[in-house]
Design an enzyme around this catalytic site. Structure first.
Site, PDB file in Angstrom:
ATOM      1  N   ASP A  52       1.503  42.004  62.274  1.00 15.68           N
ATOM      2  CA  ASP A  52       0.609  42.572  61.260  1.00 15.68           C
ATOM      3  C   ASP A  52       1.421  43.212  60.133  1.00 15.68           C
ATOM      4  O   ASP A  52       1.083  43.076  58.962  1.00 15.68           O
ATOM      5  CB  ASP A  52      -0.346  43.570  61.926  1.00 15.68           C
ATOM      6  CG  ASP A  52      -1.051  42.918  63.113  1.00 15.68           C
ATOM      7  OD1 ASP A  52      -1.640  41.847  62.918  1.00 15.68           O
ATOM      8  OD2 ASP A  52      -0.966  43.456  64.234  1.00 15.68           O
ATOM      9  N   HIS A  66      -4.447  45.912  67.446  1.00 16.59           N
ATOM     10  CA  HIS A  66      -4.229  44.549  66.935  1.00 16.59           C
ATOM     11  C   HIS A  66      -5.570  43.805  66.995  1.00 16.59           C
ATOM     12  O   HIS A  66      -5.847  43.047  67.917  1.00 16.59           O
ATOM     13  CB  HIS A  66      -3.166  43.824  67.766  1.00 16.59           C
ATOM     14  CG  HIS A  66      -3.005  42.391  67.359  1.00 16.59           C
ATOM     15  ND1 HIS A  66      -2.501  42.017  66.133  1.00 16.59           N
ATOM     16  CD2 HIS A  66      -3.308  41.232  67.991  1.00 16.59           C
ATOM     17  CE1 HIS A  66      -2.499  40.692  66.048  1.00 16.59           C
ATOM     18  NE2 HIS A  66      -2.996  40.196  67.160  1.00 16.59           N
TER      19      HIS A  66
HETATM   20  P1  NAX Z   1      -1.280  29.468  74.841  1.00 16.32           P
HETATM   21  O1  NAX Z   1      -2.715  29.260  75.208  1.00 16.32           O
HETATM   22  O2  NAX Z   1      -0.524  28.402  74.142  1.00 16.32           O
HETATM   23  O3  NAX Z   1      -0.477  29.847  76.158  1.00 16.32           O
HETATM   24  C1  NAX Z   1      -0.983  30.793  77.052  1.00 16.32           C
HETATM   25  C2  NAX Z   1      -0.022  30.978  78.175  1.00 16.32           C
HETATM   26  O4  NAX Z   1      -0.607  31.945  79.039  1.00 16.32           O
HETATM   27  C3  NAX Z   1       0.232  29.726  78.985  1.00 16.32           C
HETATM   28  O5  NAX Z   1       1.580  29.717  79.409  1.00 16.32           O
HETATM   29  C4  NAX Z   1      -0.682  29.911  80.174  1.00 16.32           C
HETATM   30  O6  NAX Z   1      -0.203  29.287  81.364  1.00 16.32           O
HETATM   31  C5  NAX Z   1      -0.682  31.414  80.325  1.00 16.32           C
HETATM   32  N1  NAX Z   1      -1.931  31.850  80.971  1.00 16.32           N
HETATM   33  C6  NAX Z   1      -3.183  31.419  80.698  1.00 16.32           C
HETATM   34  N2  NAX Z   1      -4.060  31.966  81.567  1.00 16.32           N
HETATM   35  C7  NAX Z   1      -3.322  32.770  82.361  1.00 16.32           C
HETATM   36  C8  NAX Z   1      -3.644  33.597  83.452  1.00 16.32           C
HETATM   37  N3  NAX Z   1      -4.900  33.700  83.894  1.00 16.32           N
HETATM   38  N4  NAX Z   1      -2.623  34.270  84.049  1.00 16.32           N
HETATM   39  C9  NAX Z   1      -1.351  34.165  83.603  1.00 16.32           C
HETATM   40  N5  NAX Z   1      -1.001  33.381  82.572  1.00 16.32           N
HETATM   41  C10 NAX Z   1      -1.969  32.702  81.971  1.00 16.32           C
HETATM   42  O7  NAX Z   1      -1.267  30.843  74.038  1.00 16.32           O
HETATM   43  P2  NAX Z   1      -0.236  31.356  72.946  1.00 16.32           P
HETATM   44  O8  NAX Z   1      -0.610  30.804  71.625  1.00 16.32           O
HETATM   45  O9  NAX Z   1       1.143  31.186  73.438  1.00 16.32           O
HETATM   46  O10 NAX Z   1      -0.634  32.922  72.885  1.00 16.32           O
HETATM   47  C11 NAX Z   1      -0.363  33.786  73.963  1.00 16.32           C
HETATM   48  C12 NAX Z   1      -1.089  35.103  73.758  1.00 16.32           C
HETATM   49  O11 NAX Z   1      -0.626  35.738  72.563  1.00 16.32           O
HETATM   50  C13 NAX Z   1      -2.600  34.971  73.596  1.00 16.32           C
HETATM   51  O12 NAX Z   1      -3.238  35.980  74.364  1.00 16.32           O
HETATM   52  C14 NAX Z   1      -2.790  35.237  72.121  1.00 16.32           C
HETATM   53  O13 NAX Z   1      -4.094  35.739  71.833  1.00 16.32           O
HETATM   54  C15 NAX Z   1      -1.729  36.269  71.863  1.00 16.32           C
HETATM   55  N6  NAX Z   1      -1.345  36.505  70.479  1.00 16.32           N
HETATM   56  C16 NAX Z   1      -0.977  37.751  70.126  1.00 16.32           C
HETATM   57  C17 NAX Z   1      -0.566  38.077  68.864  1.00 16.32           C
HETATM   58  C18 NAX Z   1      -0.170  39.461  68.505  1.00 16.32           C
HETATM   59  O14 NAX Z   1       0.209  39.700  67.351  1.00 16.32           O
HETATM   60  N7  NAX Z   1      -0.230  40.425  69.401  1.00 16.32           N
HETATM   61  C19 NAX Z   1      -0.543  37.046  67.779  1.00 16.32           C
HETATM   62  C20 NAX Z   1      -0.524  35.653  68.300  1.00 16.32           C
HETATM   63  C21 NAX Z   1      -1.410  35.428  69.488  1.00 16.32           C
HETATM   64  O15 NAX Z   1      -2.734  35.355  69.078  1.00 16.32           O
END
Ligand code: NAX
Length: 326
Positions: A160, A188
């Protein structure tokens, strides 16, 4: 050569990790003289073949700083002796899923991970939660790790800040390195408060160069809603920029921010009326591995009102997950 540090990353099959892991191994997070041992913590019961593929690619980069690499689905093994834990994995919001359902689904993940960190991680572990809702997830992990210091936990709001700096630099026709004291307060979420009251460009206040209409109608909403705009444009959520912000966050926390303000969501000690323990975005200065919110700023009434709205939002999130917190 320095002793390697142990870095655990969750969500390693996801799109953020696909960018993040390679930058860690290349030395961008901890410096080009700091070797790392990587542990990829996958989800029990899921097909982690993609993780194997990512590890093969990491190996093929022949990074000199990547000394060892293992994968596991057991948090007690995954966090053992971790010096740094990057909690990226989280369940994405599915069709028909309410925000409350998402909060609950992710709460159990961060409860389990908090407990495991409490048991087996280094007592000085630095935890960065990226998986959303990241402030509340970090709070859950922190509360489930009572033997670790609250200050060991943080959530990602550097993206951000980076977004705010990029918009400001474009508007003022300067480079982002010319800017200082850009802050983002709160959660966030679209409620976050991007704040340029104290910002300077090339050492001069930016306020006389900006008009209120741009600040309120363009700048603040662009920063707050950037994630949604990227999703709409790309058909996928922000990934490389989130990975880059995670590198910035941990780099500055470990190696210092050189007096520069960096936005981090950290447990409040009651600063600016934010309840103690709430994981809240503050402008921080990092020195000797400690992130300290900048205190004593004369906030505008607009910022104060936004901070209050963020406090209320985080209180509602905490209420929704209260059974996951001891
Ligand atoms: P992806 O959907 O590409 O990958 C998610 C990962 O989490 C995968 O490795 C999956 O196996 C794992 N996962 C899914 N369900 C799970 C569960 N029940 N237990 C353990 N692991 C699990 O997501 P990606 O784009 O890599 O984003 C990851 C996270 O970052 C999301 O929650 C997303 O919302 C968050 N973000 C946070 C941001 C921030 O600034 N704080 C910005 C980017 C992003 O939106």
């Amino acid at each position: 050569m320095k002793k390697p540090i142990n870095v655990t990353v969750t969500g390693a099959t996801g799109q953020i990790a696909y960018s993040l892991l390679f930058r860690i191994a290349a030395g961008c997070m901890f410096g080009t003289d700091q070797p790392v041992n990587l542990t990829l913590l996958g989800r029990a019961g899921s097909n982690n073949a993609a993780m194997t593929g990512t590890m093969m690619e990491l190996e093929d980069c022949a990074f000199p700083l990547l000394w060892n690499m293992v994968d596991t689905t057991d948090p007690m093994q995954g966090f053992r002796d971790a010096d740094v834990a990057l909690l990226v994995g989280a369940r994405p919001r599915g069709p028909g899923m309410e925000r409350a359902d998402l909060l609950q689904a992710n709460a159990s993940i961060f409860q389990t991970q908090g407990r495991a960190l409490n048991e087996v991680a280094s007592r000085d572990v630095k935890v960065l939660v990226v998986g959303n809702p990241c402030n509340t997830n970090a709070w859950i992990a922190m509360k489930n790790a009572p033997d670790l210091k609250a200050e060991n936990f943080s959530a990602l709001m550097r993206l951000d800040q980076n977004r705010a700096e990029a918009q400001l630099a474009k508007r003022l026709q300067v480079r982002t390195t010319d800017l200082a004291h850009v802050a983002v307060w709160g959660n966030h979420s679209p409620s976050m408060a991007a704040d340029v009251t104290f910002s300077t460009a090339c050492g001069e206040s930016v306020l006389p160069k900006l008009d209120n209409v741009w600040l309120e109608k363009e700048f603040a909403p662009t920063v707050a809603k950037r994630g949604g705009a990227i999703l709409a444009a790309r058909g996928a959520s922000s990934a490389a920029s989130a990975a880059s912000a995670s590198v910035d966050h941990m780099h500055d926390w470990v190696l210092g921010s050189n007096q520069r303000w960096v936005t981090m969501a950290v447990p409040s000690k009651g600063q600016y009326g934010v309840p103690e323990g709430m994981v809240f975005g503050f402008p921080c200065v990092c020195e000797n591995g400690v992130a300290t919110p900048v205190e004593g700023l004369a906030l505008t009434d607009v910022t104060k009102t936004k901070i209050l709205a963020n406090i209320r939002e985080l209180q509602a999130e905490a209420q929704a997950v209260k059974e996951f917190v001891p």
